[in-house]
Design a protein around this motif. Structure first.
Motif, mmCIF file in Angstrom:
data_model
loop_
_atom_site.group_PDB
_atom_site.id
_atom_site.type_symbol
_atom_site.label_atom_id
_atom_site.label_comp_id
_atom_site.label_asym_id
_atom_site.label_seq_id
_atom_site.Cartn_x
_atom_site.Cartn_y
_atom_site.Cartn_z
ATOM 1 N N UNK A 317 -27.098 4.100 11.266
ATOM 2 C CA UNK A 317 -26.467 2.800 11.504
ATOM 3 C C UNK A 317 -25.731 2.723 12.842
ATOM 4 N N UNK A 318 -25.549 3.861 13.514
ATOM 5 C CA UNK A 318 -24.753 3.878 14.745
ATOM 6 C C UNK A 318 -25.269 2.912 15.804
ATOM 7 N N UNK A 319 -26.579 2.856 16.103
ATOM 8 C CA UNK A 319 -27.054 1.886 17.106
ATOM 9 C C UNK A 319 -26.713 0.449 16.744
ATOM 10 N N UNK A 320 -26.810 0.090 15.461
ATOM 11 C CA UNK A 320 -26.495 -1.274 15.019
ATOM 12 C C UNK A 320 -25.000 -1.553 15.147
ATOM 13 N N UNK A 321 -24.186 -0.561 14.808
ATOM 14 C CA UNK A 321 -22.737 -0.714 14.922
ATOM 15 C C UNK A 321 -22.327 -0.886 16.382
ATOM 16 N N UNK A 322 -22.915 -0.091 17.264
ATOM 17 C CA UNK A 322 -22.587 -0.194 18.690
ATOM 18 C C UNK A 322 -22.999 -1.565 19.233
ATOM 19 N N UNK A 323 -24.172 -2.023 18.840
ATOM 20 C CA UNK A 323 -24.629 -3.346 19.281
ATOM 21 C C UNK A 323 -23.646 -4.431 18.839
ATOM 22 N N UNK A 324 -23.168 -4.323 17.603
ATOM 23 C CA UNK A 324 -22.202 -5.291 17.093
ATOM 24 C C UNK A 324 -20.874 -5.190 17.844
ATOM 25 N N UNK A 325 -20.410 -3.966 18.081
ATOM 26 C CA UNK A 325 -19.128 -3.777 18.768
ATOM 27 C C UNK A 325 -19.169 -4.289 20.201
ATOM 28 N N UNK A 326 -20.327 -4.176 20.847
ATOM 29 C CA UNK A 326 -20.460 -4.674 22.229
ATOM 30 C C UNK A 326 -20.376 -6.194 22.289
ATOM 31 N N UNK A 327 -20.657 -6.869 21.180
ATOM 32 C CA UNK A 327 -20.566 -8.324 21.156
ATOM 33 C C UNK A 327 -19.133 -8.821 21.250
ATOM 34 N N UNK A 328 -18.178 -7.904 21.104
ATOM 35 C CA UNK A 328 -16.773 -8.286 21.262
ATOM 36 C C UNK A 328 -16.426 -8.567 22.720
ATOM 37 N N UNK A 329 -17.330 -8.179 23.609
ATOM 38 C CA UNK A 329 -17.084 -8.356 25.047
ATOM 39 C C UNK A 329 -18.143 -9.298 25.614
ATOM 40 N N UNK A 330 -17.961 -10.609 25.420
ATOM 41 C CA UNK A 330 -18.994 -11.582 25.804
ATOM 42 C C UNK A 330 -19.282 -11.628 27.297
ATOM 43 N N UNK A 331 -18.328 -11.193 28.124
ATOM 44 C CA UNK A 331 -18.535 -11.220 29.570
ATOM 45 C C UNK A 331 -19.185 -9.950 30.103
ATOM 46 N N UNK A 332 -19.515 -9.052 29.180
ATOM 47 C CA UNK A 332 -20.117 -7.791 29.592
ATOM 48 C C UNK A 332 -21.557 -7.718 29.112
ATOM 49 N N UNK A 333 -22.412 -7.120 29.930
ATOM 50 C CA UNK A 333 -23.819 -6.946 29.565
ATOM 51 C C UNK A 333 -24.166 -5.459 29.538
ATOM 52 N N UNK A 334 -23.244 -4.668 29.012
ATOM 53 C CA UNK A 334 -23.417 -3.217 28.951
ATOM 54 C C UNK A 334 -24.266 -2.857 27.733
ATOM 55 N N UNK A 335 -25.199 -1.938 27.937
ATOM 56 C CA UNK A 335 -26.038 -1.432 26.852
ATOM 57 C C UNK A 335 -26.078 0.089 26.922
ATOM 58 N N UNK A 336 -26.589 0.709 25.853
ATOM 59 C CA UNK A 336 -26.723 2.159 25.800
ATOM 60 C C UNK A 336 -28.202 2.516 25.808
ATOM 61 N N UNK A 337 -28.551 3.516 26.594
ATOM 62 C CA UNK A 337 -29.939 3.977 26.617
ATOM 63 C C UNK A 337 -30.269 4.669 25.302
#
Length: 479
Positions: A317-337
């Protein structure tokens, strides 16, 4: 025609249910014992639904449920139970029961509605509803079967007016699960209020829960309602219930037994219809054995027991959790490889989702660009080099741990010495910040190594390191 199987040792109940559902056009077969159940030729007789009493004279209902699911997996089942066996009925849901209903049947319309709903092909609808509620409150489950089963059980329990006890390690999301139960319940339009029993002194906690009269104690300048009044038609969430004092436990027991309470300084009795959900990261059964927690209160709270698995047991579930947590920063377009996510899935996350959330926040804050792909080289060494849990399949050897720590110390020393030897102006504040980073990294490295040595037992780790549990959580970024 709908074929309905009724299994109940009380002949009167069997006859009543048979007449009720025959009148609705169902073909009903009633059996009164396990012996009669096993005499049925399930290869010739197909049932669409079954009503199974939990307590039969010659066999328990759970055994019959499992056998029924073995003979006819598509047959829907509803468990009939008394209040004292609701906990077992919830276990039955985990074995494949679709729902349960309490005996005696006070509301015949509700009974008919449950059976009619059971016979509808509503599995897909229920699944979509569960996902919708979870998404709405930010409860991300990913693809973990454990979490999917937990949500299914919680969804069923939410419809019933029973107390729930949630256990799980720090940071696993106990409050979020309690919110899910509230939003999935008939009380969803009423108040949901949470309070941490370990964060409020005993004298103030009593007032917080039950309210107080004007002049009841120093500082009580006006009358105040307590949470049992405010959330009377809604849900009250008591986090860290194990931290409640014996005095508070006695008062909670009275509320659960009588639905009555008295505000501090009052001689009037008030009633409440609050639905109580309690949570703890401790083993309450162990606390009962150690006389730290009242046994009678434990059984009152533990009508339904849900356990949230730690993040190390649901790493998919970690990739899904990280994707959700990144949505808290709408001005950021950071992703994980993909490689970075693979590294993060090797780490045990002793602080669970809370630690993961802190980590994502840190990465976003320290990343120079708002459009960046985080690679393994961008990750702090501790998140993929130090692993503590004994069950992990990729445990790093002691030699490797020493090598990583040595490598970090070598890099840190070289960086500081380079700055120290330069003749230009330097920022002492930045150097002192690096010292703090060193302290945090080394402290965490020692904690993780000790946790590994004691097989994840935090209390034992804190004892060996001669620090408090609060300090241990602080160094693990679980502030």
């Amino acid at each position: 025609m709908i074929n309905l199987l009724i299994i109940d040792d009380e002949i009167e109940i069997g006859n009543f249910l048979s007449r009720l559902f025959t009148a609705k056009g169902y073909r009903v077969q009633v059996v009164n014992s396990g012996k009669e159940f096993f005499s049925i030729n399930f290869s010739l007789q197909k049932f669409h639904a079954a009503m199974i009493d939990l307590k039969l004279p010659d066999v328990d209902g759970l055994t019959l449920l499992q056998q029924l699911k073995k003979f006819q997996p598509r047959c829907k089942a509803i468990i009939m139970t008394g209040y004292s066996t609701i906990k077992t009925a919830v276990e039955a849901i985990k074995f494949g029961a679709s729902d349960y209903i309490e005996k005696p049947f006070d509301d015949i319309d509700l009974l008919e509605k449950q059976i009619d709903s059971l016979l509808e092909d509503n599995d897909k609808t229920a699944h979509e509803t569960i996902k919708s509620i979870a998404h709405e409150i930010g409860f991300i489950t990913g693809k973990s079967e454990k979490m999917e089963q937990l949500l299914k059980t919680a969804y069923k329990v939410a419809q019933k007016n029973v107390n729930v006890l949630i256990e799980g390690e720090t940071g696993t999301g106990k409050e979020v699960l309690s919110r899910f139960i509230h939003h999935a319940s008939p009380r969803s339009q009423e108040s949901f209020i949470g309070v941490n029993c370990g964060a409020i002194p005993e004298s103030l906690l009593e007032s917080e829960l039950f309210g107080h009269e004007k002049g009841a104690f120093t500082g009580a300048t006006q009358q105040r309602k307590g949470l049992f009044s405010i959330a009377s038609q809604g849900t009250l969430f008591l986090d860290e219930i194990a931290e409640a004092s014996r005095s508070i436990q006695v008062k909670l027991l009275r509320v659960l037994e009588t639905r009555e309470f008295m505000p501090v300084g009052s001689d009037k009795i008030f009633r409440t219809n609050t639905r109580l959900i309690a949570a703890t990261n401790e083993d309450l059964q162990e606390a009962v054995k150690n006389k730290k927690f009242r046994e009678d209160l434990y059984y009152r709270l533990n009508v339904v027991h849900l356990t949230i698995p730690p993040l190390r047991e649901r790493k998919e579930d970690i990739p899904y959790l990280i994707e959700h947590l990144l949505q808290r920063f709408p001005n950021s377009n950071i992703t994980f490889s993909d490689d970075a996510l693979a590294y993060l899935q090797r780490y045990d996350w002793p602080g669970n989702i809370r630690e993961l959330a802190n980590f994502v926040t840190r990465v976003v804050a320290l990343t120079d660009s708002n459009q960046a792909v985080i690679t393994p080289g961008d990750l702090p060494i501790s998140y993929f080099a130090i692993s503590s849990h004994p069950n992990i399949g990729r445990t790093i050897s002691k030699k490797s741990e020493e090598s990583e720590l040595e490598s970090y110390l070598h890099r840190w020393t070289n960086q500081v010495l380079t700055v120290f030897n330069q003749k230009e102006e330097i920022s002492l504040e930045e150097i002192l910040d690096q010292v703090k980073d060193l302290e945090a990294y080394v402290g965490k490295a020692f904690i993780m190594k000790t946790l590994k040595d004691v097989e994840g037992n935090r209390k034992e780790a804190a004892k060996r390191l001669q620090i408090t549990m609060r300090k241990l959580r602080y160094l693990l970024n679980e502030k």
